[in-house]
Design a protein around this motif. Sequence first.
Motif, PDB file in Angstrom:
ATOM      1  N   ALA A 171       6.749  88.628  52.675  1.00 21.73           N
ATOM      2  CA  ALA A 171       6.558  88.092  54.020  1.00 21.73           C
ATOM      3  C   ALA A 171       7.317  86.799  54.116  1.00 21.73           C
ATOM      4  CB  ALA A 171       5.075  87.870  54.300  1.00 21.73           C
ATOM      5  N   MET A 172       7.330  86.194  55.290  1.00 23.89           N
ATOM      6  CA  MET A 172       8.095  84.988  55.492  1.00 23.89           C
ATOM      7  C   MET A 172       7.215  83.756  55.368  1.00 23.89           C
ATOM      8  SD  MET A 172      11.124  85.723  55.772  1.00 23.89           S
ATOM      9  CE  MET A 172      12.196  87.072  56.128  1.00 23.89           C
ATOM     10  N   ALA A 173       7.029  83.247  54.125  1.00 23.16           N
ATOM     11  CA  ALA A 173       6.247  82.052  53.818  1.00 23.16           C
ATOM     12  C   ALA A 173       4.805  82.228  54.251  1.00 23.16           C
ATOM     13  CB  ALA A 173       6.904  80.811  54.427  1.00 23.16           C
ATOM     14  N   SER A 174       4.191  81.216  54.904  1.00 16.75           N
ATOM     15  CA  SER A 174       2.760  81.239  55.172  1.00 16.75           C
ATOM     16  C   SER A 174       2.435  81.925  56.490  1.00 16.75           C
ATOM     17  CB  SER A 174       2.230  79.805  55.224  1.00 16.75           C
ATOM     18  OG  SER A 174       2.601  79.218  56.446  1.00 16.75           O
ATOM     19  N   GLY A 175       1.144  82.019  56.774  1.00 17.68           N
ATOM     20  CA  GLY A 175       0.723  82.658  58.002  1.00 17.68           C
ATOM     21  C   GLY A 175       1.167  81.920  59.235  1.00 17.68           C
ATOM     22  N   ALA A 176       1.502  80.623  59.090  1.00 23.79           N
ATOM     23  CA  ALA A 176       1.980  79.863  60.244  1.00 23.79           C
ATOM     24  C   ALA A 176       3.449  80.120  60.527  1.00 23.79           C
ATOM     25  CB  ALA A 176       1.775  78.364  60.002  1.00 23.79           C
ATOM     26  N   THR A 177       4.108  80.853  59.609  1.00 23.37           N
ATOM     27  CA  THR A 177       5.530  81.091  59.749  1.00 23.37           C
ATOM     28  C   THR A 177       5.803  82.280  60.658  1.00 23.37           C
ATOM     29  OG1 THR A 177       5.876  80.231  57.542  1.00 23.37           O
ATOM     30  CG2 THR A 177       7.633  81.572  58.454  1.00 23.37           C
ATOM     31  N   ARG A 178       6.826  82.169  61.503  1.00 25.39           N
ATOM     32  CA  ARG A 178       7.175  83.289  62.362  1.00 25.39           C
ATOM     33  C   ARG A 178       7.790  84.424  61.540  1.00 25.39           C
ATOM     34  NH1 ARG A 178       7.369  77.943  63.741  1.00 25.39           N
ATOM     35  NH2 ARG A 178       7.006  77.610  65.926  1.00 25.39           N
ATOM     36  N   ALA A 179       7.543  85.630  61.936  1.00 23.63           N
ATOM     37  CA  ALA A 179       8.228  86.775  61.336  1.00 23.63           C
ATOM     38  C   ALA A 179       9.579  86.904  62.018  1.00 23.63           C
ATOM     39  CB  ALA A 179       7.412  88.049  61.531  1.00 23.63           C
ATOM     40  N   LEU A 180      10.651  86.689  61.251  1.00 17.60           N
ATOM     41  CA  LEU A 180      11.981  86.666  61.816  1.00 17.60           C
ATOM     42  C   LEU A 180      12.757  87.875  61.326  1.00 17.60           C
ATOM     43  CD1 LEU A 180      12.757  82.920  61.182  1.00 17.60           C
ATOM     44  CD2 LEU A 180      11.869  83.968  63.243  1.00 17.60           C
ATOM     45  N   ALA A 181      13.584  88.428  62.191  1.00 18.70           N
ATOM     46  CA  ALA A 181      14.354  89.600  61.823  1.00 18.70           C
ATOM     47  C   ALA A 181      15.836  89.288  61.867  1.00 18.70           C
ATOM     48  CB  ALA A 181      14.050  90.757  62.771  1.00 18.70           C
ATOM     49  N   ASN A 207      16.906  84.612  67.347  1.00 24.61           N
ATOM     50  CA  ASN A 207      15.521  85.072  67.353  1.00 24.61           C
ATOM     51  C   ASN A 207      14.594  84.055  66.701  1.00 24.61           C
ATOM     52  OD1 ASN A 207      16.172  85.357  64.676  1.00 24.61           O
ATOM     53  ND2 ASN A 207      15.762  87.545  64.543  1.00 24.61           N
ATOM     54  N   LEU A 208      15.079  82.830  66.536  1.00 26.19           N
ATOM     55  CA  LEU A 208      14.224  81.746  66.046  1.00 26.19           C
ATOM     56  C   LEU A 208      13.367  81.267  67.215  1.00 26.19           C
ATOM     57  CD1 LEU A 208      16.777  79.710  63.892  1.00 26.19           C
ATOM     58  CD2 LEU A 208      15.293  81.605  63.205  1.00 26.19           C
ATOM     59  N   SER A 209      12.080  81.474  67.108  1.00 29.17           N
ATOM     60  CA  SER A 209      11.222  81.251  68.274  1.00 29.17           C
ATOM     61  C   SER A 209      11.254  79.809  68.755  1.00 29.17           C
ATOM     62  CB  SER A 209       9.785  81.671  67.950  1.00 29.17           C
ATOM     63  OG  SER A 209       9.292  80.945  66.848  1.00 29.17           O
ATOM     64  N   TRP A 210      11.445  78.861  67.835  1.00 32.71           N
ATOM     65  CA  TRP A 210      11.465  77.461  68.258  1.00 32.71           C
ATOM     66  C   TRP A 210      12.764  77.084  68.971  1.00 32.71           C
ATOM     67  CZ3 TRP A 210      11.452  79.218  63.231  1.00 32.71           C
ATOM     68  CH2 TRP A 210      12.608  79.017  62.482  1.00 32.71           C
ATOM     69  N   ALA A 211      13.788  77.948  68.898  1.00 29.19           N
ATOM     70  CA  ALA A 211      15.072  77.654  69.531  1.00 29.19           C
ATOM     71  C   ALA A 211      15.302  78.432  70.821  1.00 29.19           C
ATOM     72  CB  ALA A 211      16.211  77.938  68.551  1.00 29.19           C
ATOM     73  N   LEU A 212      14.385  79.307  71.182  1.00 27.86           N
ATOM     74  CA  LEU A 212      14.619  80.208  72.312  1.00 27.86           C
ATOM     75  C   LEU A 212      14.785  79.473  73.641  1.00 27.86           C
ATOM     76  CD1 LEU A 212      12.104  83.099  71.489  1.00 27.86           C
ATOM     77  CD2 LEU A 212      14.610  83.128  71.238  1.00 27.86           C
ATOM     78  N   HIS A 213      14.147  78.326  73.786  1.00 33.93           N
ATOM     79  CA  HIS A 213      14.172  77.634  75.077  1.00 33.93           C
ATOM     80  C   HIS A 213      14.952  76.317  75.022  1.00 33.93           C
ATOM     81  CE1 HIS A 213      11.316  80.624  76.361  1.00 33.93           C
ATOM     82  NE2 HIS A 213      10.524  80.329  75.346  1.00 33.93           N
ATOM     83  N   ASP A 214      15.781  76.153  73.984  1.00 32.46           N
ATOM     84  CA  ASP A 214      16.588  74.937  73.890  1.00 32.46           C
ATOM     85  C   ASP A 214      17.523  74.817  75.085  1.00 32.46           C
ATOM     86  OD1 ASP A 214      15.386  74.361  71.503  1.00 32.46           O
ATOM     87  OD2 ASP A 214      17.074  74.991  70.240  1.00 32.46           O
ATOM     88  N   GLN A 215      17.631  73.614  75.592  1.00 35.14           N
ATOM     89  CA  GLN A 215      18.506  73.332  76.728  1.00 35.14           C
ATOM     90  C   GLN A 215      19.837  72.798  76.184  1.00 35.14           C
ATOM     91  OE1 GLN A 215      16.221  70.694  79.240  1.00 35.14           O
ATOM     92  NE2 GLN A 215      14.520  72.147  79.371  1.00 35.14           N
ATOM     93  N   PRO A 229      26.221  83.477  71.688  1.00 37.95           N
ATOM     94  CA  PRO A 229      25.885  84.567  70.776  1.00 37.95           C
ATOM     95  C   PRO A 229      26.331  84.227  69.349  1.00 37.95           C
ATOM     96  CG  PRO A 229      26.889  85.424  72.769  1.00 37.95           C
ATOM     97  CD  PRO A 229      27.043  83.944  72.829  1.00 37.95           C
ATOM     98  N   GLY A 230      25.511  84.581  68.395  1.00 36.55           N
ATOM     99  CA  GLY A 230      25.810  84.290  66.997  1.00 36.55           C
ATOM    100  C   GLY A 230      25.205  83.005  66.496  1.00 36.55           C
ATOM    101  N   VAL A 231      24.758  82.132  67.403  1.00 39.31           N
ATOM    102  CA  VAL A 231      24.167  80.848  67.018  1.00 39.31           C
ATOM    103  C   VAL A 231      22.664  81.001  66.885  1.00 39.31           C
ATOM    104  CG1 VAL A 231      23.720  78.481  67.781  1.00 39.31           C
ATOM    105  CG2 VAL A 231      26.009  79.473  68.015  1.00 39.31           C
ATOM    106  N   ALA A 232      22.109  80.558  65.766  1.00 39.23           N
ATOM    107  CA  ALA A 232      20.659  80.578  65.567  1.00 39.23           C
ATOM    108  C   ALA A 232      20.014  79.284  66.036  1.00 39.23           C
ATOM    109  CB  ALA A 232      20.335  80.815  64.088  1.00 39.23           C
ATOM    110  N   GLU A 233      20.660  78.164  65.780  1.00 38.56           N
ATOM    111  CA  GLU A 233      20.168  76.862  66.244  1.00 38.56           C
ATOM    112  C   GLU A 233      21.377  75.977  66.479  1.00 38.56           C
ATOM    113  OE1 GLU A 233      16.330  74.278  65.193  1.00 38.56           O
ATOM    114  OE2 GLU A 233      17.821  74.216  63.588  1.00 38.56           O
ATOM    115  N   ARG A 234      21.288  75.120  67.519  1.00 41.37           N
ATOM    116  CA  ARG A 234      22.457  74.330  67.911  1.00 41.37           C
ATOM    117  C   ARG A 234      22.149  72.840  67.851  1.00 41.37           C
ATOM    118  NH1 ARG A 234      25.769  72.728  72.745  1.00 41.37           N
ATOM    119  NH2 ARG A 234      27.931  73.194  72.166  1.00 41.37           N
ATOM    120  N   LYS A 235      21.805  72.384  66.685  1.00 41.71           N
ATOM    121  CA  LYS A 235      21.615  70.949  66.469  1.00 41.71           C
ATOM    122  C   LYS A 235      22.903  70.378  65.885  1.00 41.71           C
ATOM    123  CE  LYS A 235      16.595  70.756  65.893  1.00 41.71           C
ATOM    124  NZ  LYS A 235      15.479  70.479  64.961  1.00 41.71           N
ATOM    125  N   TRP A 236      23.480  69.398  66.586  1.00 40.09           N
ATOM    126  CA  TRP A 236      24.716  68.787  66.101  1.00 40.09           C
ATOM    127  C   TRP A 236      24.393  67.846  64.950  1.00 40.09           C
ATOM    128  CZ3 TRP A 236      29.200  68.286  64.412  1.00 40.09           C
ATOM    129  CH2 TRP A 236      29.829  67.048  64.247  1.00 40.09           C
TER     130      TRP A 236
END
Length: 498
Positions: A19-29, A176-184, A189-196
């Motif tokens: 599984a993906m770490a602890s129960g607080a961790t999102r299941a990512l595909a 599909n990283l849930s914490w990045a889905l609503h980033d402004q 496409p192809g980017v998982a997270e866009r932190k400079w």
Amino acid sequence: MMTPRRSVLKSGATLLAGAMASGATRALAAPPTPQPTPIPTTPAPGRTTDLNSRRPAPGDRKFTSPAVEERIRQVSAQVADPELAWMFANCYPNTLDTTVWMGTVEGKPDAFVITGDIPCLWLRDSSAQVWPYLPLAKDDPQLQALFNGLIARQARCLLIDPYANAFMQDPQARTNLSWALHDQTDMKPGVAERKWELDSLCWTLRLAAGYWQATQDKRPFDELWANGARAALRTIREQQRLHDHGPYAFRRPDGNATETLMLFGYGAASRKVGLIHSMFRPSDDACTFPFLIPANLFAASALKGLAKVAAEARGDTALARDAMALSLELDRALLDYGQMAGPDGNPVWAYEVDGFGNGFFMDDANVPGLSSLAYLGAVPRNDPLFRRTEALAWSSRDPYFFKGAAYEGIGGPHAGLGMIWPMSMIIRALSSDSPAEILGLLRSLKATHAGTGFIHESFQQDNPGEFTRSWFAWANSLFGELIIDVNRRFPTLLSQKL
């Protein structure tokens, strides 16, 4: 909002296998969905650690290198302490065992290297994860294929978006990283997270230069690589922000100050002094002031490496000239704006500044930080300025230096107060020339793996059984690098039980 990098596993709790770490961790595909190495329950106090191998069975390993297997045998034989040898044998190959997906693109190798419990490629982590295998690459064609494939994959990532820190395996997939889905921000496409993060580009340049130095293999340094390098150089130039704020902005509507940027997503105000703005640290936490000095020092060094590769591997004098010119600009700006007075009045490197004369001192366990500058080759290891800075970072002057009843080290805001990162202890040992200090750090690392046989992201300063990230390949690779380094520099330290 809690992310997988912050999910804490409590002492005595069963660690999840498959599984993906602890129960607080999102299941990512991600295609294909990676699964972590099974890790047993943390032993109860007083229970003897089971020293059976924690590696996957040979048929389940993602990538195998004969040279790495031979190095494991050679070095393990030199380590007298059974538990330390066991940890080395688990950790050193962990990146290859569990995080590498090999393929081909247009008939050439492609390597997608995930960070561990998050099935995405971080430019920083992937570079650091494979770094300890570089000395073996010259004589191992399989490792050469891995490095060729990763250098090419990173170049393609830079051409998707040089401002992104993490990428999907499928270049057409949306995050599909849930914490990045609503980033402004301008998510592609192809980017998982866009932190400079300035260091993300520096790590790719360091890896290319390291591979060239180790092998003199010109194959990865084709036009694809050159275009990626030019994109990196152009982005670093843009983030000098000498004329305007540039194209990058980022806001995350989760209310956590370390996850978003002020002033409409452009970050804190700055004076345009030639330093490079980095909106996020290598911890993925937002910068307070926009000039992250360790990242700028790393950039000055990495750009010199880029100039060398461009000139020697490609004969690309224009790219080499541009990279060296920017590196020299950074050297001058760092001397003018990158230092501050320490408690005794002598100068030390600041952690972050704004160019107006404001700044502060701290350190963060992630690399680059102030303590890791010599490890990265960004400063000479015997430089008095660095040594003063390092000593101050490992003192109460650093708000993220934590000292418990038995262990001490540097953490950072990312995992919380009182959470020591073993990475900081490893970097301290790699940077140290004191056998006694290195021995003490090895003892602490041996005592804080909580029975798992692997290095974690962080642990609670008084309870190593409370830790974050049971599958963190970068930390495991770095520990393997340390044992090899100690065996080379101070072999008698490993000839005794700790």
